[in-house]
Design a protein around this motif. Structure first.
Motif, PDB file in Angstrom:
ATOM      1  N   THR A   1     -12.551  -1.038   0.210  1.00  0.00           N
ATOM      2  CA  THR A   1     -11.637  -0.372  -0.704  1.00  0.00           C
ATOM      3  C   THR A   1     -12.387   0.747  -1.418  1.00  0.00           C
ATOM      4  O   THR A   1     -13.630   0.757  -1.472  1.00  0.00           O
ATOM      5  CB  THR A   1     -11.087  -1.346  -1.754  1.00  0.00           C
ATOM      6  OG1 THR A   1     -12.183  -1.823  -2.565  1.00  0.00           O
ATOM      7  CG2 THR A   1     -10.379  -2.521  -1.112  1.00  0.00           C
TER       8      THR A   1
ATOM      9  N   SER B   1      -6.500   7.020  -0.880  1.00  0.00           N
ATOM     10  CA  SER B   1      -6.507   6.037  -1.967  1.00  0.00           C
ATOM     11  C   SER B   1      -7.644   6.402  -2.906  1.00  0.00           C
ATOM     12  O   SER B   1      -8.572   7.125  -2.521  1.00  0.00           O
ATOM     13  CB  SER B   1      -6.705   4.616  -1.422  1.00  0.00           C
ATOM     14  OG  SER B   1      -7.989   4.475  -0.835  1.00  0.00           O
ATOM     15  N   ARG B   2      -7.578   5.890  -4.116  1.00  0.00           N
ATOM     16  CA  ARG B   2      -8.654   6.172  -5.070  1.00  0.00           C
ATOM     17  C   ARG B   2      -9.117   4.896  -5.743  1.00  0.00           C
ATOM     18  O   ARG B   2      -8.372   3.916  -5.840  1.00  0.00           O
ATOM     19  CB  ARG B   2      -8.189   7.170  -6.125  1.00  0.00           C
ATOM     20  CG  ARG B   2      -6.986   6.748  -6.936  1.00  0.00           C
ATOM     21  CD  ARG B   2      -6.830   7.685  -8.120  1.00  0.00           C
ATOM     22  NE  ARG B   2      -5.499   7.677  -8.686  1.00  0.00           N
ATOM     23  CZ  ARG B   2      -5.193   8.209  -9.872  1.00  0.00           C
ATOM     24  NH1 ARG B   2      -6.136   8.761 -10.618  1.00  0.00           N
ATOM     25  NH2 ARG B   2      -3.953   8.183 -10.321  1.00  0.00           N
TER      26      ARG B   2
ATOM     27  N   ALA C   1       0.820  -1.206   0.000  1.00  0.00           N
ATOM     28  CA  ALA C   1       0.000   0.000   0.000  1.00  0.00           C
ATOM     29  C   ALA C   1       0.853   1.254   0.000  1.00  0.00           C
ATOM     30  O   ALA C   1       0.485   2.276  -0.591  1.00  0.00           O
ATOM     31  CB  ALA C   1      -0.929   0.000   1.199  1.00  0.00           C
TER      32      ALA C   1
ATOM     33  N   MET D   1      -1.760   6.010  -1.288  1.00  0.00           N
ATOM     34  CA  MET D   1      -1.735   4.608  -0.892  1.00  0.00           C
ATOM     35  C   MET D   1      -2.464   3.755  -1.926  1.00  0.00           C
ATOM     36  O   MET D   1      -3.432   4.193  -2.536  1.00  0.00           O
ATOM     37  CB  MET D   1      -2.378   4.428   0.488  1.00  0.00           C
ATOM     38  CG  MET D   1      -1.713   5.246   1.583  1.00  0.00           C
ATOM     39  SD  MET D   1      -2.310   4.832   3.243  1.00  0.00           S
ATOM     40  CE  MET D   1      -1.519   3.248   3.472  1.00  0.00           C
ATOM     41  N   LYS D   2      -1.952   2.558  -2.109  1.00  0.00           N
ATOM     42  CA  LYS D   2      -2.659   1.583  -2.928  1.00  0.00           C
ATOM     43  C   LYS D   2      -4.039   1.356  -2.316  1.00  0.00           C
ATOM     44  O   LYS D   2      -4.224   1.494  -1.111  1.00  0.00           O
ATOM     45  CB  LYS D   2      -1.845   0.287  -2.959  1.00  0.00           C
ATOM     46  CG  LYS D   2      -2.445  -0.837  -3.776  1.00  0.00           C
ATOM     47  CD  LYS D   2      -1.544  -2.068  -3.670  1.00  0.00           C
ATOM     48  CE  LYS D   2      -2.201  -3.285  -4.306  1.00  0.00           C
ATOM     49  NZ  LYS D   2      -1.347  -4.498  -4.131  1.00  0.00           N
ATOM     50  N   ASP D   3      -4.989   0.974  -3.134  1.00  0.00           N
ATOM     51  CA  ASP D   3      -6.374   0.845  -2.676  1.00  0.00           C
ATOM     52  C   ASP D   3      -6.568  -0.431  -1.855  1.00  0.00           C
ATOM     53  O   ASP D   3      -7.127  -1.421  -2.318  1.00  0.00           O
ATOM     54  CB  ASP D   3      -7.314   0.857  -3.888  1.00  0.00           C
ATOM     55  CG  ASP D   3      -8.772   0.917  -3.481  1.00  0.00           C
ATOM     56  OD1 ASP D   3      -9.055   1.366  -2.357  1.00  0.00           O
ATOM     57  OD2 ASP D   3      -9.629   0.505  -4.294  1.00  0.00           O
TER      58      ASP D   3
ATOM     59  N   TYR E   1      -8.667  12.866  -9.138  1.00  0.00           N
ATOM     60  CA  TYR E   1      -7.746  12.621  -8.018  1.00  0.00           C
ATOM     61  C   TYR E   1      -6.913  13.863  -7.729  1.00  0.00           C
ATOM     62  O   TYR E   1      -6.734  14.246  -6.563  1.00  0.00           O
ATOM     63  CB  TYR E   1      -6.835  11.434  -8.342  1.00  0.00           C
ATOM     64  CG  TYR E   1      -5.760  11.206  -7.306  1.00  0.00           C
ATOM     65  CD1 TYR E   1      -6.077  10.725  -6.040  1.00  0.00           C
ATOM     66  CD2 TYR E   1      -4.424  11.524  -7.578  1.00  0.00           C
ATOM     67  CE1 TYR E   1      -5.087  10.539  -5.068  1.00  0.00           C
ATOM     68  CE2 TYR E   1      -3.445  11.340  -6.620  1.00  0.00           C
ATOM     69  CZ  TYR E   1      -3.783  10.846  -5.365  1.00  0.00           C
ATOM     70  OH  TYR E   1      -2.807  10.677  -4.424  1.00  0.00           O
TER      71      TYR E   1
ATOM     72  N   LEU F   1      -7.189   1.143   4.664  1.00  0.00           N
ATOM     73  CA  LEU F   1      -5.958   1.930   4.646  1.00  0.00           C
ATOM     74  C   LEU F   1      -5.071   1.567   5.826  1.00  0.00           C
ATOM     75  O   LEU F   1      -4.947   0.386   6.159  1.00  0.00           O
ATOM     76  CB  LEU F   1      -6.288   3.419   4.558  1.00  0.00           C
ATOM     77  CG  LEU F   1      -7.018   3.794   3.239  1.00  0.00           C
ATOM     78  CD1 LEU F   1      -7.412   5.257   3.227  1.00  0.00           C
ATOM     79  CD2 LEU F   1      -6.171   3.460   2.026  1.00  0.00           C
TER      80      LEU F   1
ATOM     81  N   THR G   1     -12.510   6.403   4.795  1.00  0.00           N
ATOM     82  CA  THR G   1     -12.554   4.958   4.645  1.00  0.00           C
ATOM     83  C   THR G   1     -13.447   4.328   5.715  1.00  0.00           C
ATOM     84  O   THR G   1     -13.434   4.748   6.875  1.00  0.00           O
ATOM     85  CB  THR G   1     -11.153   4.334   4.715  1.00  0.00           C
ATOM     86  OG1 THR G   1     -11.270   2.913   4.621  1.00  0.00           O
ATOM     87  CG2 THR G   1     -10.448   4.675   6.013  1.00  0.00           C
TER      88      THR G   1
END
Length: 516
Positions: free
Chosen positions: A358, A389-390, A213, A416-418, A399, A422, A354
């Protein structure tokens, strides 16, 4: 209420390592005569010298008068054998973490000390019940778990085994308080309070790292700046030592019969196997060589401010961020968007907190593409860095609009990676969950649990208080979504947490599970 051990009673310390010496220093400053024993006479000499040096430093800093330091060192003596502890009112053991060694030691002590002498173990991981099982009078054995370094760390866990008498536990609790410590009562269960409840702090950080992430330094940054933890999980594990941290996790995992919540990390085992133990070996997650660059988080580069911002409902999770957006001088529309859960609509993109799903799943559930999630922050208004994240469907322009708005709030952004939940959100949710389970299973009271985590590991707030502050319903929802995403027992919800979710009562000061 017990008055604690009288100053006139001697304290025996067995084990002259760093912990034993630290406990001896605490006891002698509290006014007791302390007799220190170790199989190694040299270790005792070194411990006495280190205590004297520590007291000299306190004098130099103005925290202790010279006469007090001299009086304290005059009450410290070295024992030539266990027999020299025969007059002690309390003997504290700080020897190797091996059950057989501790059992043999206490059996020997039992034949030497008086009938009223209290026997205490400083074990951090071994069952007090098991240690006392071979004693003729196990009711006088209690856990007195100090945290390292003992002179500086406030918390003492007073751990009762099945046979420990309440009188003995109360006496040791009062004694620790007299020594200037913050004592809490706990039952002898794996990890006691702190080493059990703190496991998710490391485990969830490691899992987020495994899922790529973000890098370790960036995850540490959001945990510090948004979560208000004193240190992030990776810098803290490097400080503790991966051999020690991994061993504690393995110990709790085994003692809990392989409960998935406590599964050790393959990443950390690899570090231990390779000798990358952290600061003490020169390398762990980070490199500590003198010439090595300081690890820095990766923040998003600055982008332009958005053209329009419409705030969501004031009741939206993360609504404190709305005030920050308004303070930033962004073009805020007068009319709010009436969509539950939306913090703000920024150039058409929805910014949401969040909830354990995701961003991609959230987008699918809402039937929208432009969804950007922001990680949890204890105070969105003051956080200096935060993770986002998106959704996979979210376009670059949408974004960048959200990114630009957050940057205008003077907040650094970690992309961050989705991943589900998170970093901060899933960690806090799991800390709350484990805390609730510990209370539900009678390990300790809610007050003692929160106190232990605040004083033992310096959390910004106790997990149960945090649940009430953030909202028990939010924590429950996050865990529900994490369990659905991963399909693992690791994220099962504590019955106590569920009870308070549906009762609507606060979990820290509310009713017990049975009453709820």
């Amino acid at each position: 209420m017990s008055a604690g051990l009288h100053e006139s009673q001697h304290v025996g310390i067995v084990g002259a390592g760093a912990m034993g010496a630290g406990i001896a220093q605490v006891a002698v400053l509290a006014g007791h005569r302390v007799v220190l024993y170790d199989l190694s006479a040299r270790a005792v000499d070194q411990a006495l010298a280190s205590i004297a040096a520590a007291l000299d430093k306190l004098v130099a800093k103005g925290r202790l008068q010279r006469t007090q330091a001299e009086y304290a060192t005059g009450r410290l003596t070295a024992a030539r054998g266990l027999e020299d502890l025969k007059d002690a009112g309390l003997v504290v053991e700080a020897v190797a973490e091996k059950l057989e060694i501790k059992q043999r030691l206490f059996a020997d002590l039992e034949a030497i000390v008086g009938d009223e002498c209290v026997l205490a173990t400083n074990t951090s991981s071994i069952s007090v019940t098991a240690i006392g099982a071979s004693l003729a009078r196990p009711e006088r054995l209690v856990g007195m778990h100090f945290f390292n370094p003992a002179p500086l760390m406030a918390l003492v866990e007073v751990v009762s085994g099945l046979a420990t008498s309440k009188r003995v536990a109360d006496l040791v609790h009062a004694t620790a308080a007299n020594w200037g410590k913050v004592p809490v009562h706990a039952k002898s269960t794996p990890g006691f309070i702190v080493n059990r409840v703190a496991r998710p702090f490391y485990a969830e950080g490691l899992r987020v790292l495994i899922e790529q992430a973000a890098d370790a330094a960036s995850i540490d940054a959001v945990m510090r700046e948004a979560g208000q933890f004193r240190m992030g999980p990776f810098e803290l594990m490097d400080l503790i030592g991966h051999d020690v941290n991994f061993a504690v996790t393995e110990s709790v995992f085994r003692a809990m019969f392989g409960d998935r919540r406590f599964t050790p990390s393959l990443v950390q085992r690899e570090l231990v196997d390779g000798g990358f133990l952290g600061r003490k070996s020169g390398r762990g997650f980070f490199d500590y060589a003198p010439e090595a660059p300081k690890p820095e988080p990766i923040f998003e580069a600055p982008v332009s401010a958005p053209a329009s911002v419409r705030l969501g409902p004031p009741s939206a999770p993360g609504a404190r961020l709305q005030a920050r957006l308004m303070e930033a001088g962004l073009p805020i529309a007068h009319e709010r968007i009436d969509e539950p859960g939306v913090i703000a609509e920024i150039d058409g993109a929805w910014l949401m907190q969040t909830d354990g799903r995701t961003a991609t799943k959230r987008a699918a559930d809402l039937g929208r593409n432009d969804i950007v999630l922001v990680d949890f922050a204890r105070d969105y208004f003051s956080a200096k860095a935060i993770g986002v994240s998106r959704a996979m469907q979210c376009g670059d322009a949408a974004y960048r609009a959200v990114l630009g708005a957050l940057q205008r709030c003077h907040c650094e952004v970690v992309a961050m990676k989705d991943v589900a939940g998170l970093a901060v959100m899933r960690t806090v949710a799991m800390l709350v969950n484990e805390a609730a389970d510990a209370v539900d299973q009678g390990v300790c009271s809610p007050d003692d649990l929160d106190l232990a985590m605040e004083k033992g590991v310096n959390y910004p707030i106790g997990p149960l208080k945090w649940a009430d502050e953030a909202g028990v319903a939010l924590i429950h929802r996050v865990l529900t979504h994490l369990a659905g995403h991963y399909g693992e027992d690791r994220y099962r919800i504590s019955p106590l947490l569920s009870a308070h979710r549906w009762s609507g009562m606060p979990i820290h000061g509310g009713a017990t599970h049975a009453a709820a």
